[in-house]
Design a protein around this motif. Structure first.
Motif, PDB file in Angstrom:
ATOM      1  N   ALA A 411       0.832  -1.204   0.000  1.00 42.43           N
ATOM      2  CA  ALA A 411       0.000   0.000   0.000  1.00 42.43           C
ATOM      3  C   ALA A 411       0.874   1.264   0.000  1.00 42.43           C
ATOM      4  CB  ALA A 411      -0.927  -0.001   1.210  1.00 42.43           C
ATOM      5  N   VAL A 412       1.978   1.242   0.738  1.00 44.58           N
ATOM      6  CA  VAL A 412       2.871   2.398   0.768  1.00 44.58           C
ATOM      7  C   VAL A 412       3.474   2.637  -0.618  1.00 44.58           C
ATOM      8  CG1 VAL A 412       5.089   3.236   1.656  1.00 44.58           C
ATOM      9  CG2 VAL A 412       3.397   2.265   3.228  1.00 44.58           C
ATOM     10  N   ARG A 413       3.927   1.578  -1.265  1.00 40.65           N
ATOM     11  CA  ARG A 413       4.496   1.721  -2.612  1.00 40.65           C
ATOM     12  C   ARG A 413       3.451   2.247  -3.599  1.00 40.65           C
ATOM     13  NH1 ARG A 413       7.005  -3.159  -1.111  1.00 40.65           N
ATOM     14  NH2 ARG A 413       5.499  -4.385  -2.331  1.00 40.65           N
ATOM     15  N   GLN A 414       2.223   1.811  -3.462  1.00 42.69           N
ATOM     16  CA  GLN A 414       1.150   2.309  -4.344  1.00 42.69           C
ATOM     17  C   GLN A 414       0.921   3.805  -4.129  1.00 42.69           C
ATOM     18  OE1 GLN A 414      -2.275  -0.160  -3.620  1.00 42.69           O
ATOM     19  NE2 GLN A 414      -1.453  -1.900  -4.764  1.00 42.69           N
ATOM     20  N   THR A 415       0.977   4.242  -2.855  1.00 41.37           N
ATOM     21  CA  THR A 415       0.832   5.677  -2.569  1.00 41.37           C
ATOM     22  C   THR A 415       1.953   6.469  -3.222  1.00 41.37           C
ATOM     23  OG1 THR A 415      -0.285   5.264  -0.461  1.00 41.37           O
ATOM     24  CG2 THR A 415       0.791   7.412  -0.739  1.00 41.37           C
ATOM     25  N   ALA A 416       3.187   5.988  -3.105  1.00 42.67           N
ATOM     26  CA  ALA A 416       4.334   6.679  -3.707  1.00 42.67           C
ATOM     27  C   ALA A 416       4.167   6.758  -5.226  1.00 42.67           C
ATOM     28  CB  ALA A 416       5.626   5.950  -3.348  1.00 42.67           C
ATOM     29  N   ALA A 417       3.756   5.667  -5.819  1.00 45.04           N
ATOM     30  CA  ALA A 417       3.582   5.651  -7.282  1.00 45.04           C
ATOM     31  C   ALA A 417       2.480   6.620  -7.714  1.00 45.04           C
ATOM     32  CB  ALA A 417       3.236   4.234  -7.741  1.00 45.04           C
ATOM     33  N   ARG A 418       1.417   6.708  -6.921  1.00 45.73           N
ATOM     34  CA  ARG A 418       0.324   7.631  -7.257  1.00 45.73           C
ATOM     35  C   ARG A 418       0.789   9.083  -7.172  1.00 45.73           C
ATOM     36  NH1 ARG A 418      -2.784   6.237  -3.612  1.00 45.73           N
ATOM     37  NH2 ARG A 418      -2.644   8.019  -2.196  1.00 45.73           N
ATOM     38  N   VAL A 419       1.563   9.422  -6.146  1.00 45.56           N
ATOM     39  CA  VAL A 419       2.068  10.793  -6.005  1.00 45.56           C
ATOM     40  C   VAL A 419       3.005  11.130  -7.165  1.00 45.56           C
ATOM     41  CG1 VAL A 419       3.532  12.303  -4.609  1.00 45.56           C
ATOM     42  CG2 VAL A 419       1.779  10.887  -3.510  1.00 45.56           C
TER      43      VAL A 419
END
Length: 432
Positions: A411-419
């Motif tokens: 989930a953290v990696r997905q947040t980074a990718a979205r930003v």
């Protein structure tokens, strides 16, 4: 509106009759007779020109009405009818003038000849005037007539193409049947076109040019669709046979693979906490049920293929594929879960470093060219850092929930990718 043939014959005979046995007298009287005769000949010529022009335009009007029912075409017909009434009037005046004066009489007086010349000249002038109106009207018909002639030129080729398409579809069906395929649905579709062919054969005279053109295009399209599907039918049957074999093999392989899930679950239960495997505990029975259902659908598909119900067979095979896909994913998920949990239990640092790298990359991009980051980007990244720290801290207990840790890092990696995506999108829009 055009004068009947006997009347034309009368007009020509009256205009060009010879002198017969009458006696000619010299002097002024004979000169008046000659002038009257010349006027009569000129009127007859004008009459014949008008009649010929009217007949030619009548053909043009018939061409237009055969094709065009637009307001413009209807107005042209009405205007031509009005012209016809004026033609009748001047033609009647001309015939009356001819009948009223016998220029062959021996005792023709000069005054009578002069009167005849005047009446015939007036009749000729009226005929010429109406001929001029008719000519102008004919010139105005150009666009309508051109459109009508274009459609008429399309008619015969369009009908012939439709007939050839029907013949091609019929031949394709014969070839399919010769190969042992029934193609009953295609035969029914082709048979439904028979009434349309009958109307095409009846011609545009009965059904009109526009309707006949539309019918020909429709028959061509539908017959070509039947021919194309018939031509593809042997290939379609072979493809269904291949899919039946392939999906049977896949179902058998999945049955074998599903048998490996129980040992995987046993190891998961023995080595990891309940949250790490509880969502997988029903996979074995669900996989077995899905494979059984797929095998039943395969039997139905095979029966449909034998009965040559091609759409049913195709639909059933699609259902089988979906069942096997979902089962394959569930079975793979169990084995994949064990692999991932083994890897993170052995060395969680690899997962931690991978996630921190994604966060740092997003943070660097957020700060690029700025003294302070945009709050829209900084806030979710700061929250993600805290989320990662909490997930790492959760590993310090005696029985850590490794699956929760893995879902959190993902989930953290997905947040980074979205930003990162949002930053690039914003900067791309600003560049434009």
């Amino acid at each position: 509106m055009a004068l009947p043939v006997p009347l034309l014959a009368y007009a020509m005979t009256s205009a060009f009759a010879g002198g017969g046995t009458r006696r000619w007298f010299g002097g002024r009287g004979e000169s008046e007779r000659a002038d009257a005769q010349a006027a009569k000949d000129a009127a007859a010529a004008a009459f014949l020109e008008l009649d010929t022009a009217q007949r030619d335009l009548e053909i043009s009007i018939e061409t237009i009405t055969a094709v065009d029912s637009s307001p413009g075409a209807r107005k042209a017909v009405e205007d031509f009818a009005a012209l016809g009434r004026r033609i009748d009037e001047v033609s009647t005046s001309y015939i009356t003038a001819v009948d009223a004066h016998d220029l062959d009489r021996d005792d023709l007086e000069a005054s009578v000849a002069a009167s005849a010349r005047t009446a015939l000249t007036r009749a000729k002038d009226d005929l010429v005037r109406v001929k001029g109106e008719l000519d102008r009207f004919g010139q105005g018909l150009g666009p309508l007539l051109g459109k009508a002639e274009t459609q008429l030129a399309r008619l015969a080729p369009a009908v012939e193409r439709a007939r050839q398409a029907l013949l091609g579809a019929s031949n394709a069906l014969d070839a399919v049947r010769a190969a042992g395929l029934k193609a009953d649905d295609l035969a029914a579709r082709l048979a439904a076109l028979a009434p349309e062919l009958t109307k095409l054969n009846q011609g545009a005279g009965q059904h009109g040019v526009p309707d006949t053109l539309q019918r020909a295009d429709r028959v061509l399209r539908d017959a070509e669709a039947v021919r194309t599907e018939a031509a593809r039918l042997p290939e379609r049957a072979a493809e269904i046979d291949r899919r039946l074999v392939s999906l049977r093999t896949r179902a058998q392989a999945l049955t074998t693979r599903a048998g490996t899930v129980d040992p995987v679950l046993s190891e998961l239960r023995r080595r990891f906490t309940l949250p790490c495997w509880q969502d997988l505990q029903h996979v074995p029975e669900q996989a077995a049920a899905a494979v059984r259902q797929a095998e039943e659908k395969l039997k139905e598909a095979a029966k449909a293929r034998d009965e040559q119900r091609w759409p049913d067979a195709t639909s059933l095979l699609t259902t089988v594929r979906a069942l096997l896909n979902s089962t394959d994913e569930a079975v793979s998920a169990a084995g994949g879960r064990l692999e991932r949990l083994n890897a993170v239990a052995k060395d969680p640092q690899q997962e931690i470093q991978r996630t921190r790298f994604a966060l740092r990359d997003a943070q660097r991009l957020a700060m690029a060219g700025r003294n302070t980051p945009d709050p829209r980007h900084a806030r979710p990244l700061d929250d993600a850092v805290g989320r990662l720290d909490r997930a790492v801290a959760g590993l310090e207990g005696r029985h850590p929930d490794y699956w929760h840790f893995l879902t959190e890092t993902e989930a953290v990696r997905q947040t980074a990718a979205r930003v990162v995506a949002e930053i690039r999108e914003d900067r791309g829009a600003g560049a434009h």
